[in-house]
Design a protein around this motif. Structure first.
Motif: not given
Length: 133
Positions: A24, A28, A58, A62, A66, A69
């Motif tokens: 992952e 990322e 992806w 994500h 992002t 986070d």
């Protein structure tokens, strides 16, 4: 003096690393590189030997990760207002596009059910208010 030519091997299906085996963190990292503009989606595809569509998935997955986070609040505090507003506008545009895609998919599925009901002469939709047995 002659410069040594760097031999760059072309990424093919046989010699690329399968995307399913990437952890992952790597996914990322690739998504962040594309999101930040360091690489285009096509460039990342060529660099890592991963299909563009996979990288696109992806990025969508994500996208919010992002933004919010563990380091997200610190990044947002370090930005000035114009940078933060640009980032949020970009997120709004992406979420609006995702909503439009979902609405189009819903319309397509509804149309498919209507055509199937008219062609096959059967009721596919459940009647509202009926009790399940």
């Amino acid at each position: 003096m002659k410069a040594k030519a760097i031999k760059k091997t072309k990424v093919t299906v046989q010699n690329r690393q399968p995307w399913g085996r990437l952890d992952e963190k790597t996914k990322e990292k690739i998504a962040e590189e594309v999101q930040s503009g360091l690489l285009s989606q096509r460039g990342a595809s060529q660099k890592y030997g991963i299909p563009k569509s996979t990288i696109g998935l992806w990025r969508v997955k994500h996208n919010l990760v992002t933004l919010f986070d563990r380091q997200g609040p610190n990044k947002l505090l370090q930005m000035n207002e114009s940078q933060e507003s640009k980032l949020l506008l970009k997120k709004i545009e992406e979420l609006t596009k995702a909503l439009e895609d979902a609405q189009l998919k819903n319309i397509a599925l509804e149309t498919m059910i209507e055509v199937a009901e008219s062609e096959l002469h059967i009721k596919i939709r459940k009647k509202r208010g009926t009790k399940q047995s």
